[in-house]
Design a protein around this motif. Structure first.
Motif, mmCIF file in Angstrom:
data_model
loop_
_atom_site.group_PDB
_atom_site.id
_atom_site.type_symbol
_atom_site.label_atom_id
_atom_site.label_comp_id
_atom_site.label_asym_id
_atom_site.label_seq_id
_atom_site.Cartn_x
_atom_site.Cartn_y
_atom_site.Cartn_z
ATOM 1 N N PRO A 605 -2.871 -5.207 -4.923
ATOM 2 C CA PRO A 605 -1.493 -4.960 -4.471
ATOM 3 C C PRO A 605 -0.538 -6.025 -4.992
ATOM 4 O O PRO A 605 -0.918 -7.183 -5.183
ATOM 5 C CB PRO A 605 -1.602 -5.016 -2.944
ATOM 6 N N ALA A 606 0.715 -5.593 -5.228
ATOM 7 C CA ALA A 606 1.719 -6.525 -5.732
ATOM 8 C C ALA A 606 1.964 -7.654 -4.746
ATOM 9 O O ALA A 606 2.254 -8.779 -5.136
ATOM 10 C CB ALA A 606 3.022 -5.784 -6.022
ATOM 11 N N ARG A 607 1.865 -7.335 -3.475
ATOM 12 C CA ARG A 607 1.943 -8.357 -2.433
ATOM 13 C C ARG A 607 0.872 -8.045 -1.402
ATOM 14 O O ARG A 607 0.766 -6.932 -0.934
ATOM 15 C CB ARG A 607 3.312 -8.362 -1.748
ATOM 16 N N GLY A 608 0.109 -9.036 -1.084
ATOM 17 C CA GLY A 608 -0.951 -8.818 -0.104
ATOM 18 C C GLY A 608 -1.797 -10.067 0.012
ATOM 19 O O GLY A 608 -2.088 -10.719 -0.988
ATOM 20 N N TRP A 609 -2.179 -10.418 1.229
ATOM 21 C CA TRP A 609 -2.973 -11.617 1.455
ATOM 22 C C TRP A 609 -4.458 -11.301 1.347
ATOM 23 O O TRP A 609 -4.954 -10.402 2.011
ATOM 24 C CB TRP A 609 -2.667 -12.187 2.843
ATOM 25 N N TYR A 610 -5.164 -12.061 0.507
ATOM 26 C CA TYR A 610 -6.613 -11.927 0.350
ATOM 27 C C TYR A 610 -7.288 -13.018 1.170
ATOM 28 O O TYR A 610 -7.069 -14.216 0.944
ATOM 29 C CB TYR A 610 -7.009 -12.045 -1.128
ATOM 30 N N ASN A 627 -2.183 -15.068 -1.979
ATOM 31 C CA ASN A 627 -1.349 -13.906 -2.258
ATOM 32 C C ASN A 627 -1.165 -13.772 -3.764
ATOM 33 O O ASN A 627 -0.633 -14.688 -4.403
ATOM 34 C CB ASN A 627 0.007 -14.054 -1.567
ATOM 35 N N TYR A 628 -1.617 -12.639 -4.334
ATOM 36 C CA TYR A 628 -1.498 -12.448 -5.782
ATOM 37 C C TYR A 628 -0.098 -12.006 -6.199
ATOM 38 O O TYR A 628 0.117 -11.618 -7.347
ATOM 39 C CB TYR A 628 -2.550 -11.459 -6.280
ATOM 40 N N ASP A 629 0.861 -12.073 -5.265
ATOM 41 C CA ASP A 629 2.248 -11.919 -5.661
ATOM 42 C C ASP A 629 2.522 -12.873 -6.815
ATOM 43 O O ASP A 629 3.045 -12.499 -7.856
ATOM 44 C CB ASP A 629 3.139 -12.234 -4.449
ATOM 45 N N ASP A 630 2.150 -14.140 -6.631
ATOM 46 C CA ASP A 630 2.179 -15.084 -7.742
ATOM 47 C C ASP A 630 1.076 -16.126 -7.655
ATOM 48 O O ASP A 630 0.906 -16.923 -8.563
ATOM 49 C CB ASP A 630 3.544 -15.773 -7.856
ATOM 50 N N GLY A 631 0.305 -16.108 -6.556
ATOM 51 C CA GLY A 631 -0.839 -17.005 -6.450
ATOM 52 C C GLY A 631 -0.703 -18.108 -5.430
ATOM 53 O O GLY A 631 -1.539 -19.011 -5.395
ATOM 54 N N TYR A 632 0.348 -18.057 -4.586
ATOM 55 C CA TYR A 632 0.487 -19.128 -3.603
ATOM 56 C C TYR A 632 -0.455 -18.896 -2.427
ATOM 57 O O TYR A 632 -0.965 -17.803 -2.208
ATOM 58 C CB TYR A 632 1.936 -19.275 -3.138
#
Length: 647
Positions: A605-610, A627-632
């Motif tokens: 997902p474009a935004r989502g907590w793993y 979050n793979y939104d950008d990796g933070y």
């Protein structure tokens, strides 16, 4: 502290007026920020700020250690804030006149910086804190922004660092409650239950109303929705820098000789508009006027902690590097300076540089080399990209736990990654460019030092600790602050941003203006280039560089309590929940939304907590997530997430 500062302090002590004014110009923003967040009422903020600066000027000749100027400044400022509170307790409370346009320092910040969303909520939450916690927030805010250290806070409070950490943690817990309450109060329409609670409320920010409002918010499903996507406070603070100085305060300091005007006299009317203007454009115009004072340009930092609008769909970037320079800095340790002698490069690195990689890399062997007494062998690692090594873990029940060897030459060998680290942290803070230059010129242990990439620096975070989140025996006296990485943020932005890691808790954030100043720890490592050649087989993906095999798909949403069982139940128990540092190895820093190879992992997902296997040291009931939104990364206020298992 800048290298020239002790000399500047000595010159000011000897009577050099220009040196004194330059020294004061450097630190007026820090003093104003500390006083403002603690005292709040603008008129009082200006008065206390002037008191502090005049006390610094009069007390400077007696300062015995010029290198300790900033620590002394923080202590003096804290003492004057305490004195103000004591005076206030003995004086009758004066209510603001109805026509007064600004009621607090926070109101000024929201207006002048045109704050919206979570930044606005965070700033306004400070108004709700107890008086003691407001002063602590002021100190912690400056620490989180990289302008003071934990040791300086402890010295100002006259307690040990352990006790300081406890006090700051209590303040942060109250701040989180207030932050959620502010978000709920600004929700439109207001929750019906909260509407009933605040009936008759006139807007006072006092403990009684805080208790009433937070009591409702903590148990209200509607109000808690406002907190579901909240970013970590430290991530926001890294972007929310100082408020520009009020024109009246600047003019008063110029008249008293604390600041030096430029060629033309400073007039308050020329600095501050007659009518308040709202919006970012008003902020730019107002700030530009203040910048006519010598040294005031130092306070004109970027005004938004958000590097893109999270309310809009994320930008999907092409599956290619943003640019040659960005990719080189992001995916690899920078090539050593031309001035670096080739003989200083380790033999393993030279052999790697000569190797030619194939289109599909093979996984590396972890067997130690008999030729090296420290147990590290890198000859079989392809010169491709980072991380070309197993990622160390720092959580319970995870493989490849962090292991270090402390050497006599001032370095630390990571026995898992075979990276060599600078053991001591330099006391000075650097800009992004200066940090890279510092590492390239570091002569410790045969040179060949570079500023670490995001994933390299992430590898030494110890998630089982906080304050600092790093092994204290291997890396003693590590400051509880942000450290630079060499990794720029993927999306072009003016000013440019780069990744930083906060060693208070291990938080990775991209919200750092490259002109800001943060701590540095350098690394020695072979260079690398290119991209990871993932090997996709059915519904699993092998990363030959780290040796990890990943679940290709993504689970359904679930609470953290179900994450480990989900992985344990896959394929007869062959899978496990990854560590947060392992999750970080999949981040593709040339992309955002999602920042991951979309061919190998198409359902991300474009935004989502793993969810990760690591518990947060600061809050054991919370679990780290990426979050793979950008990796933070984050661990606070996360209710549900998704899972990608590993083996």
């Amino acid at each position: 502290m800048p290298e020239d500062e002790p000399g500047l302090v000595r010159a000011a002590q000897a009577g050099d007026r220009a040196a004194l004014q330059e020294l004061m110009a450097r630190y007026v923003p820090l003093v104003y920020g500390l006083v403002g967040r603690a005292v709040s009422r603008p008129a009082d903020v200006d008065d206390v700020t002037q008191e502090v600066l005049l006390a610094l000027v009069s007390g400077l000749p007696g300062l015995e250690h010029p290198a300790g100027f900033r620590s002394w400044l923080v202590a003096v400022t804290t003492q004057h804030i305490d004195d103000h509170f004591r005076r206030q307790a003995t004086e009758p409370l004066l209510t603001a006149a109805p026509s007064e346009p600004f009621q607090s320092f926070e109101d000024l910040a929201v207006l002048r910086l045109d704050l919206q969303g979570q930044e606005r909520h965070l700033v306004r939450a400070g108004q709700w804190l107890d008086q003691e916690h407001r002063a602590l927030l002021a100190l912690w805010w400056e620490e989180s922004a990289g302008r003071i250290t934990r040791a300086e806070i402890a010295a100002a409070l006259e307690v040990g660092e352990a006790h300081t950490a406890v006090r700051l943690q209590r303040m942060r817990e109250q701040l989180e409650q207030c932050r959620v309450a502010v978000a709920a109060l600004e929700r439109e329409p207001l929750c019906s239950g909260l509407s009933a609670v605040v009936e008759g409320w006139r807007g006072e920010t006092n403990p009684l109303w805080r208790k009433r409002i937070t009591k409702h918010v903590r148990t209200c499903v509607v109000c808690l929705r406002e907190a579901e996507e909240q970013l970590p406070i430290a991530r926001l603070i890294a972007g929310l820098q100082v408020l520009p100085l009020p024109a009246a305060l600047v003019a008063a300091l110029v008249r008293k000789g604390v600041l030096a005007p430029e060629a033309e006299p400073i007039a308050a009317a020329a600095l501050l508009p007659d009518e308040p203007e709202v919006g970012a454009w008003a902020t730019v115009k107002w700030a530009g006027r203040v910048a006519t004072v010598a040294g005031a340009a130092a306070v004109l930092l970027f005004v938004s902690g958000f590097l893109y609008d999270v309310s809009q769909p994320p930008t999907i970037r092409a599956e290619k590097p943003v640019g040659t320079a960005a990719l080189s800095a992001s995916l690899a340790s920078p090539t050593p300076s031309p001035a670096t002698s080739p003989s200083a490069v380790p033999a393993a690195a030279r052999s790697n540089a000569a190797a030619t990689s194939k289109s599909t890399a093979t996984s590396k062997s972890t067997a130690p080399s008999k030729a090296r007494t420290d147990g590290c062998a890198r000859e079989d690692i392809p010169d491709r990209t980072w991380p070309a090594w197993t990622m160390p873990n720092s959580g319970e029940n995870l493989p490849d736990q962090q292991r270090y060897t402390v050497r006599d030459n001032g370095t630390v060998l990571d026995e898992i990654t075979c990276l060599t680290w600078q053991r001591e942290t330099p006391s000075q803070r650097y800009t992004f460019a200066a940090a890279q230059k510092y590492c390239s010129k570091l002569t410790l242990a045969d040179a060949n030092w570079t500023l670490p990439t995001r994933v390299q620096l992430t590898s030494i975070v110890d998630t089982t600790r906080s304050g600092p989140a790093i092994n204290p025996k291997a890396f003693p006296d590590t400051p509880v602050s942000f450290f630079w990485t060499s990794s720029p943020w993927a999306t072009p932005h003016d000013p440019a941003y780069a990744w930083i890691v906060n060693f208070y808790e291990g938080l990775a954030s991209n919200a750092a203006d490259q002109s800001g100043e943060f701590a540095v720890r350098c690394v020695q490592s072979p260079k690398g280039s290119g991209t990871v050649q993932y090997e996709v087989s059915g519904q699993q993906v092998k990363d030959p560089m780290t040796g990890l095999t990943w679940q290709r798909g993504t689970s359904e949403e679930m609470p953290s309590s179900e994450a480990e069982a989900y992985c344990a139940g896959l394929d007869g128990g062959k899978w496990r929940l990854p560590g947060v540092q392992e999750l970080a190895t999949l981040v593709d820093e040339s992309l955002v939304g999602p920042a991951i190879n979309r061919e190998a992992f198409p359902s991300t997902p474009a935004r989502g907590w793993y969810w990760a296997a690591n518990r947060a040291a600061a809050e054991q009931n919370s679990r780290w997530a990426l979050n793979y939104d950008d990796g933070y990364t984050n661990y606070r206020n996360l209710k549900t997430g998704v899972v990608r298992c590993v083996r």
